[in-house]
Enzyme design. Structure first.
Site, PDB file in Angstrom:
ATOM      1  N   LYS A  99      73.573  33.043  16.737  1.00  0.00           N
ATOM      2  CA  LYS A  99      74.659  32.064  16.679  1.00  0.00           C
ATOM      3  C   LYS A  99      74.348  31.013  15.611  1.00  0.00           C
ATOM      4  O   LYS A  99      73.217  30.538  15.509  1.00  0.00           O
ATOM      5  CB  LYS A  99      74.881  31.399  18.046  1.00  0.00           C
ATOM      6  N   SER A 134      69.361  24.018  22.241  1.00  0.00           N
ATOM      7  CA  SER A 134      69.263  22.962  23.244  1.00  0.00           C
ATOM      8  C   SER A 134      67.889  22.995  23.918  1.00  0.00           C
ATOM      9  O   SER A 134      67.534  22.056  24.642  1.00  0.00           O
ATOM     10  CB  SER A 134      70.376  23.083  24.285  1.00  0.00           C
ATOM     11  N   GLU A 172      83.061  23.963  21.399  1.00  0.00           N
ATOM     12  CA  GLU A 172      82.390  22.912  22.165  1.00  0.00           C
ATOM     13  C   GLU A 172      83.135  21.589  22.079  1.00  0.00           C
ATOM     14  O   GLU A 172      83.420  21.087  20.983  1.00  0.00           O
ATOM     15  CB  GLU A 172      80.942  22.755  21.669  1.00  0.00           C
ATOM     16  N   GLU A 222      76.128  27.394  13.651  1.00  0.00           N
ATOM     17  CA  GLU A 222      77.137  26.343  13.755  1.00  0.00           C
ATOM     18  C   GLU A 222      77.883  26.179  12.439  1.00  0.00           C
ATOM     19  O   GLU A 222      77.261  26.028  11.386  1.00  0.00           O
ATOM     20  CB  GLU A 222      76.479  25.001  14.123  1.00  0.00           C
TER      21      GLU A 222
END
Ligand code: KIV
Ligand code: NA
Length: 265
Positions: A114, A46, A183, A116
């Site tokens: 991390k 982000s 999320e 996804e």
């Protein structure tokens, strides 16, 4: 101060104590967040939105993530530092992913990475874990797939996608992920996932039953403007505080009252 480990995350879930995480991308912010007593700091991709002003997370590079993660690690004494692997750095193949993962670990001093996705990237995740790199999973709204989803809406509303998410969470837990971000999914699904695995779940827009929570620090501090999804609780209005401070500086300088004699040599 004792460093928080991935094992500590697993213990906290066992003890029923909620795990707290925030994002950071720079030394100064990371120092403040760490000293405030957070358990985990995510160097999120982000940063692409918050730091660089891009409209998606896709453009940020491995080199840029390494820069941000190194800055954060320099400011952190206690929290676990997790770094996102950016889009393109783990999708090509297992070996390429491991090469990028090792680079990030070596050049930043981060504690974990991390990625996804679920089943699609399971062999890649297993490869990283086999190499000794702690991995955090990320399911539900995975922003690197925004073009496939066609937006940032709620995920896993329908039974088929919800079942796949639960299955993916079990696969990630069995593979040895130390935590999984959930999320923007229904609270009931997040609760079901959290109760189905020993692996801690860290929610964002996933309701109150996950094992921990994460927010983008710039959002919860009111630094970013115009991003107000309902899952976001704004704990401060730093953009207003900054605007006021900058306005005062401009005024004082224009009036000639800054700097004073005491502020001069
Ligand atoms: O990049 C990020 O900030 C994230 C969190 C929202 C989980 O992945
Ligand atoms: Na991210």
């Amino acid at each position: 101060t004792k460093k928080i480990t991935t094992q500590k995350f697993i213990e906290l879930k066992k003890q029923g104590e909620k795990i707290t995480m925030l994002t950071a991308y720079d030394y100064t912010t990371a120092s403040i967040i760490d000293q405030a007593g957070i358990e985990g700091i995510l160097v999120g991709d982000s940063a692409s939105n918050v730091m660089a002003g891009n409209s998606t997370t896709l453009p940020i590079t491995v080199d840029e993530m390494i820069y941000h993660a190194r800055c954060v690690v320099n400011g952190v004494k206690r929290a676990l530092v997790v770094c996102d692997m950016p889009f393109g750095s783990y999708q090509i193949g297992k070996e390429d992913a491991l090469r990028n993962a090792i680079r990030i670990m070596k050049e930043t001093g981060a504690d974990a990475l991390k990625l996804e996705g679920g089943e699609e990237i399971l062999p890649t995740i297993k490869g990283l874990i086999a190499a000794g790199i702690p991995v955090m999973g990320h399911l539900g709204l995975t922003p690197q797939s925004v073009h496939q989803f066609g937006g940032y809406g709620l995920r896993a509303k329908q039974e088929e996608e919800a079942n796949k998410l639960l299955q993916d969470a079990k696969l990630l837990a069995d593979a040895g992920c130390f935590a999984i971000v959930l999320e923007k999914i229904p609270a009931l699904l997040a609760e079901c996932v959290s109760k189905s695995i020993d692996c801690p779940t860290i929610g964002i827009g996933a309701g109150n039953a996950t094992d921990g929570q994460i927010l983008v620090s710039a959002d919860m501090l009111g630094l970013t403007q115009g991003f107000r999804p309902k899952f976001l609780r704004q704990y401060a209005n730093l953009s207003e505080i900054m605007t006021d401070a900058i306005g005062s500086y401009i005024l004082d300088t224009k009036e000639g009252t800054f700097p004073s004699a005491a502020e001069s040599y």
